[in-house]
Design a protein around this motif. Sequence first.
Motif, PDB file in Angstrom:
ATOM      1  N   PRO A 173      53.729  35.702  40.297  1.00 42.85           N
ATOM      2  CA  PRO A 173      52.522  35.153  39.670  1.00 42.85           C
ATOM      3  C   PRO A 173      51.799  34.107  40.513  1.00 42.85           C
ATOM      4  O   PRO A 173      50.567  34.154  40.648  1.00 42.85           O
ATOM      5  N   PHE A 174      52.528  33.165  41.093  1.00 47.43           N
ATOM      6  CA  PHE A 174      51.856  32.114  41.859  1.00 47.43           C
ATOM      7  C   PHE A 174      51.227  32.659  43.134  1.00 47.43           C
ATOM      8  O   PHE A 174      50.196  32.161  43.599  1.00 47.43           O
TER       9      PHE A 174
ATOM     10  N   CYS B 113      49.911  35.721  43.396  1.00 48.77           N
ATOM     11  CA  CYS B 113      48.677  36.384  42.955  1.00 48.77           C
ATOM     12  C   CYS B 113      47.553  35.365  42.806  1.00 48.77           C
ATOM     13  O   CYS B 113      46.406  35.629  43.202  1.00 48.77           O
ATOM     14  N   GLU B 114      47.869  34.206  42.243  1.00 49.21           N
ATOM     15  CA  GLU B 114      46.841  33.176  42.061  1.00 49.21           C
ATOM     16  C   GLU B 114      46.370  32.619  43.397  1.00 49.21           C
ATOM     17  O   GLU B 114      45.190  32.307  43.563  1.00 49.21           O
ATOM     18  N   LEU B 115      47.277  32.489  44.347  1.00 43.37           N
ATOM     19  CA  LEU B 115      46.881  32.024  45.677  1.00 43.37           C
ATOM     20  C   LEU B 115      45.988  33.048  46.383  1.00 43.37           C
ATOM     21  O   LEU B 115      45.132  32.683  47.193  1.00 43.37           O
ATOM     22  N   THR B 116      46.192  34.320  46.069  1.00 44.93           N
ATOM     23  CA  THR B 116      45.483  35.401  46.759  1.00 44.93           C
ATOM     24  C   THR B 116      44.128  35.711  46.143  1.00 44.93           C
ATOM     25  O   THR B 116      43.212  36.164  46.833  1.00 44.93           O
ATOM     26  N   ARG B 117      43.974  35.471  44.858  1.00 43.09           N
ATOM     27  CA  ARG B 117      42.753  35.848  44.149  1.00 43.09           C
ATOM     28  C   ARG B 117      41.469  35.323  44.809  1.00 43.09           C
ATOM     29  O   ARG B 117      40.495  36.075  44.964  1.00 43.09           O
TER      30      ARG B 117
ATOM     31  N   GLU C 183      38.107  37.512  46.075  1.00 46.18           N
ATOM     32  CA  GLU C 183      36.769  37.206  45.581  1.00 46.18           C
ATOM     33  C   GLU C 183      35.818  36.889  46.732  1.00 46.18           C
ATOM     34  O   GLU C 183      34.656  37.320  46.734  1.00 46.18           O
TER      35      GLU C 183
ATOM     36  N   PHE D 204      45.121  42.619  40.253  1.00 40.96           N
ATOM     37  CA  PHE D 204      46.432  42.003  40.434  1.00 40.96           C
ATOM     38  C   PHE D 204      47.368  42.385  39.296  1.00 40.96           C
ATOM     39  O   PHE D 204      46.959  42.539  38.148  1.00 40.96           O
TER      40      PHE D 204
ATOM     41  N   SER E 245      51.151  40.841  38.308  1.00 44.53           N
ATOM     42  CA  SER E 245      52.226  39.917  38.676  1.00 44.53           C
ATOM     43  C   SER E 245      53.549  40.409  38.131  1.00 44.53           C
ATOM     44  O   SER E 245      53.625  41.005  37.056  1.00 44.53           O
TER      45      SER E 245
END
Length: 331
Positions: free
Chosen positions: A192-193, A195-199, A203, A213, A215
Amino acid sequence: MDLTLGVYAFKGLALATELEVFTELAGGKGVTLDAFARRHGIHERPAELLLTALVSLDLLVLDDEGFYRNSAVSEEFLVKGKPRYFGGWVTLVDKHEYPAYIKMLDSLRGNHPTTWDVENQKSLFQPDDRVVKEHFWDAMHSLSAYTAGRLAESIDFSGIKRLLDVGGGGAAYDIELCRRHPHLKTTVFDLPFVCELTRPRVEAAGLADRIDFASGDFFEVGGVPGGYDAILLSNILHDWGIEDARKILRACAEALPSGGVLLVTESFVDDDKRGPAPAALMSLNMLVETWGRNYTAAEYGEWAAEFGLKPEGVVPFEGQGANGVWVARKP
């Protein structure tokens, strides 16, 4: 002697990357020795030693008027913000891996990594590891962006509409594949973390409508989601020992539908284990980094057949951190 000089060459590159020398000289700008020393608040002697070393390595060019400028390779790969920026990988090796080599004998005798705390951390990929969190996924993007282009050219993606990028943090492969194949949609599957770093990177690439994504954890039962024409494992399996690598491979095989394809990009060690040197050395690097190593195509073929996949072999290419893609299909 050539091998020992590699230490000096790397640290020169790492120091210049940390100082953002190449980014400062982007777009054809030049700097004299005196101006460089003043800009960085250092004496002329160390400034000259560094700049001369960078010129000797073809990372800078010294013109007849005494101006230092980026070489073509530095302009393309070492300027922050450029699509193929490689400095993230340089920084990771310098800050994360290089210190561990001082303790490499501990890894050799103890058969354990030294880049992270094996007593108190579950794995290398922990969100509370500051160095890893700040540099690892930027480094993976640096290492993967160029190689993703080679993969896009090596495989026929016309029959693949939806691809799952397992452990795809950084999204370098997803971005490059979607840019080159307009019909393709991909999903980054990672913690999960991550995915958030990659989003934000997805974009910024303007591909949020084609890259989504999911997770999860590929070690959990049913963790790898199904419903995809293809699953990609890009430099994932070498991070794990044989037992765990087989678990990941099995999970991907089970998630694939009939007719689905598994793509594994890695630096494959030759089946006879005599080389090639880049794959063998990156495999040695796993001694300080993980519990894994670079595996051979024969090993992947044996495991895949056991899990109901039909191996098709390796399609070779010259990438950064990978020398080909191993392909298998589910009957």
